[in-house]
Enzyme design. Structure first.
Site, PDB file in Angstrom:
ATOM      1  CD  GLU A 184       9.208  32.612  34.666  1.00 15.83           C
ATOM      2  OE1 GLU A 184       9.166  31.494  35.212  1.00 15.83           O
ATOM      3  OE2 GLU A 184       8.819  32.829  33.502  1.00 15.83           O
ATOM      4  CB  SER A 187       2.923  26.873  32.217  1.00 15.46           C
ATOM      5  OG  SER A 187       1.742  27.665  32.226  1.00 15.46           O
ATOM      6  CD  GLU A 197       9.609  32.263  27.404  1.00 13.74           C
ATOM      7  OE1 GLU A 197      10.799  31.951  27.190  1.00 13.74           O
ATOM      8  OE2 GLU A 197       8.784  31.479  27.914  1.00 13.74           O
TER       9      GLU A 197
END
Length: 265
Positions: A183, A47, A117
């Site tokens: 998430e 991020s 991920e």
């Protein structure tokens, strides 16, 4: 210098019923502030492409950039448990390349673990990394690195999708992951997953039943105007505070009141 936080530290806290607290960190001052605040562990998230480097999504972050920022976080929080977020295309190309990049992350950045991920297809990678001595925190649910493929940021775990995520979580647990990030998973699905596995779940937008929570540093301190994600809460208005301070400095310079006698040698 405090006591070094480790995977065992986190597991013991979770087993004792303590909620685990994680926040992103991108530089030494932010990491030091998080450590002073008693945050359990830090995520050097991809991020940073958005919060620090100004991109529109996480995809442009590179290994070199992630390592650069993780090294700064380590300097700011020497005793923290730091998780290195593997950037886009650093682990998707091949098993061998993923292992190489994860090893580079640990050796060059000072990280304690890596995160990436994806679903159960990455269980073999987790097994190989754990065998090599690299702790792994996989990430399921909303996958920011796949937004181009799915068409945006969407809640997951509704209907039959909950069983898919549960299967992912169980595969990761069996492969040796020390925890899992969930998430934007529906609250019911996140609770089901948390209740079904022994390793900690760290939620972001996935409800309070998760074993812990992670949030983006800049979101919770109110660094940016306008949009605040639904999964977050602004605990301060640091962006306004900083802007006001800079505006006062500019005014004092223009009016000739700074520097004053006490600021001169």
């Amino acid at each position: 210098m405090g006591k070094k936080v480790t995977v065992s530290t986190l597991a013991k806290r979770c087993a004792a019923g303590e909620k685990l607290v994680m926040v992103t960190a991108y530089d030494a001052p932010g990491a030091a502030a998080a450590a002073r605040a008693g945050i359990d562990f830090l995520l050097v998230g991809d991020s940073l492409a958005m919060t620090v480097l100004g991109y529109q999504n996480t995809l442009p972050a590179t290994m070199d950039e992630m390592i650069h920022h993780c090294k700064a976080v380590r300097r700011g929080a020497p005793d923290a448990f730091i998780v290195f977020d593997m950037p886009f295309m650093s682990y998707q190309v091949s098993l061998e390349k993923a292992i190489e990049n994860a090893g580079r992350a640990m050796k060059e950045s000072g990280a304690d673990a890596v995160k990436f991920e994806g679903g159960a297809e990455y269980a073999p990678l987790i097994s190989r990394l754990v065998e090599a001595g690299i702790p792994v925190l996989p990430h399921i649910g909303l996958l920011p690195q796949r937004i181009q493929a799915v068409g945006g940021y969407k809640v997951t775990g509704r209907g039959d999708d909950a069983q898919r995520l549960l299967a992912d979580a169980k595969a990761f647990e069996e492969a040796g992951a020390f925890g899992i990030v969930l998430e934007c998973v529906s609250r019911d699905a996140a609770k089901m997953i948390t209740d079904s596995i022994a390793i900690p779940t760290i939620g972001i937008g996935s409800g309070p039943e998760c074993d812990g929570q992670v949030q983006v540093f800049h979101d919770i301190i109110g660094m940016f105007d306008g949009f605040t994600p639904k999964h977050s809460r602004r605990y301060a208005e640091a962006g306004k505070l900083i802007t006001d301070a800079l505006a006062s400095y500019a005014r004092d310079v223009r009016e000739g009141t700074f520097p004053a006698d006490e600021n001169c040698f």
